[in-house]
Motif scaffolding. Structure first.
Motif, PDB file in Angstrom:
ATOM      1  N   LEU A  68      48.043   5.827  59.075  1.00 45.35           N
ATOM      2  CA  LEU A  68      48.533   6.746  60.107  1.00 45.35           C
ATOM      3  C   LEU A  68      47.914   6.440  61.469  1.00 45.35           C
ATOM      4  N   ASP A  69      46.707   5.886  61.468  1.00 42.52           N
ATOM      5  CA  ASP A  69      46.100   5.483  62.730  1.00 42.52           C
ATOM      6  C   ASP A  69      46.848   4.284  63.320  1.00 42.52           C
ATOM      7  N   TYR A  70      47.222   3.335  62.464  1.00 42.79           N
ATOM      8  CA  TYR A  70      48.067   2.220  62.916  1.00 42.79           C
ATOM      9  C   TYR A  70      49.414   2.738  63.429  1.00 42.79           C
ATOM     10  N   VAL A  71      49.990   3.686  62.703  1.00 40.76           N
ATOM     11  CA  VAL A  71      51.265   4.277  63.115  1.00 40.76           C
ATOM     12  C   VAL A  71      51.153   4.867  64.521  1.00 40.76           C
ATOM     13  N   LYS A  72      50.097   5.608  64.757  1.00 43.71           N
ATOM     14  CA  LYS A  72      49.879   6.236  66.068  1.00 43.71           C
ATOM     15  C   LYS A  72      49.824   5.177  67.174  1.00 43.71           C
ATOM     16  N   SER A  73      49.063   4.100  66.941  1.00 44.81           N
ATOM     17  CA  SER A  73      48.927   3.058  67.956  1.00 44.81           C
ATOM     18  C   SER A  73      50.244   2.323  68.185  1.00 44.81           C
ATOM     19  N   ALA A  74      50.974   2.028  67.087  1.00 43.00           N
ATOM     20  CA  ALA A  74      52.256   1.336  67.231  1.00 43.00           C
ATOM     21  C   ALA A  74      53.246   2.183  68.027  1.00 43.00           C
TER      22      ALA A  74
END
Length: 367
Positions: free
Chosen positions: A247-253
């Motif tokens: 979810l942290d990757y999702v936020k950054s993407a």
């Protein structure tokens, strides 16, 4: 006539110490100043908006700064003038804004982004290119549906293309029956651009998250670029921690999809960004010397207990080399299972089972 007594030994030692401290501080000041001149020279050389003026303007700046420092007296006035000139260049440089609307190279033409509704995750612009050679490929951007409840664990790749002192790092999320979602943090280059580590220190490339199939992101490196790739299972990545990391990757993407950001070789690269994300599955220190020389990052992870420690590290690394497996698997739909089969710490279903579970909701957008 009596001679004055020699200064005490302690007083002489103190004078020597003060002299050495002063010399050290002066040397450090000059070093910082010269680094500033070199940085400003590069900023003008790479980033000045009028391309025809970049080289002459950078050369005039450097020669003027060095000339002032060498010949102008008093020294403090020359130093103050050079500091002011560097500051002016820095203020201008900070106004340069990244963009999502350049004429991009086809492999980074689309920005991935996510939509989440409860347990359901939809990935847009999921990259799954079909390669003929390392530079000839059929673009395929897909829309892929996932479920957070299927997320099991995270694996970690190190990728070497030359010196073993430096590597590229990326991760892959295991969604069980829905397959793997591989995420590689890279530079986003426009048509006509070529990567340069020195140019990467300036505002030349945007930051880009490649989100796609391992048969694209991994196989491109092992089978077409013929680079060395190692695959490790991240031990601390429990399903709960894996979800937080994902979810942290999702936020950054999603942030990059909405607003472009600059890539920087020192402060915002593949390793520094992975480390910022990886805090969700254990301790991570994003700022250290391994941002520059990160070739031993897998050994560092081993020492922290993030990788399987049942074997000596040298043996773990030997077994984690996946190039031969990847080339043997090549176009096999069970590519992800075959590159993991028998690797230390990997608990995966058989090749046949993972092959049969590749069917999942997605639509492809071909170009």
């Amino acid at each position: 006539m009596t001679q004055s007594p020699e200064p005490p030994v302690k007083a002489r030692a103190m004078q020597v110490c003060l002299f050495l401290v002063r010399l050290l501080l002066l040397s450090f000041g000059w070093l910082v100043l010269l680094i500033g001149v070199a940085w400003a020279f590069g900023a003008l050389w790479f980033d000045f908006p009028v391309s025809a003026l970049r080289r002459p303007l950078a050369a005039v700046f450097a020669l003027s700064a060095i000339g002032a420092l060498a010949f102008m007296r008093p020294h403090w006035r020359a130093q103050l003038g050079v500091v002011g000139a560097i500051a002016l260049v820095a203020l201008w440089w900070l106004t340069i804004r990244p963009s999502n609307t350049r004429d991009w190279q086809p492999e980074v033409a689309e920005t991935p982004y996510f939509e989440i509704e409860g347990d359901r995750v939809v990935v847009h612009n999921f990259r799954n290119f079909d390669y003929i050679t390392k530079t000839d490929f059929r673009p395929r951007w897909e829309t892929k549906t996932l479920h957070l409840s299927n997320l099991r664990s995270v694996d970690f790749f190190t990728n070497y293309w030359g010196s073993t002192l430096i590597c590229h790092t990326f991760v892959s999320f295991d969604f069980g029956p829905e397959g793997y979602v591989c995420i590689s943090i890279e530079t986003r280059m426009a048509k006509g651009q070529a990567y340069s580590a020195i140019a990467g220190l300036y505002r030349q490339f945007e930051l880009y998250y490649v989100i796609g199939d391992e048969r694209d992101i991994v196989r491109l490196r092992t089978n077409y670029r013929l680079e060395d790739v190692y695959l490790y299972h991240l031990v601390p990545a429990t399903p709960e921690r894996s979800r937080a990391l994902f979810l942290d990757y999702v936020k950054s993407a999603n942030e990059l999809h909405e607003r472009a950001q600059w890539y920087n070789e020192l402060t915002s690269n593949c390793t520094s960004n992975v480390r910022l994300h990886i805090k969700h599955i254990g301790s991570a220190h994003p700022w250290d010397w391994q941002l520059l020389v990160n070739g031993t990052i897998d050994e560092h992870a081993y020492e922290l207990g993030a990788l399987d420690t049942s074997l000596p590290f040298a043996e773990l690394k030997r077994l984690s080399y996946i190039d031969a497996r990847a080339r043997a698997a090549d176009h096999d739909p069970a590519f992800s299972s075959r590159i993991r089969d028998g690797l230390p710490g990997m608990a995966i279903p058989s090749v046949e089972l993972r092959s049969n579970t590749r069917q999942q909701p997605l639509t492809a957008k071909r170009e």
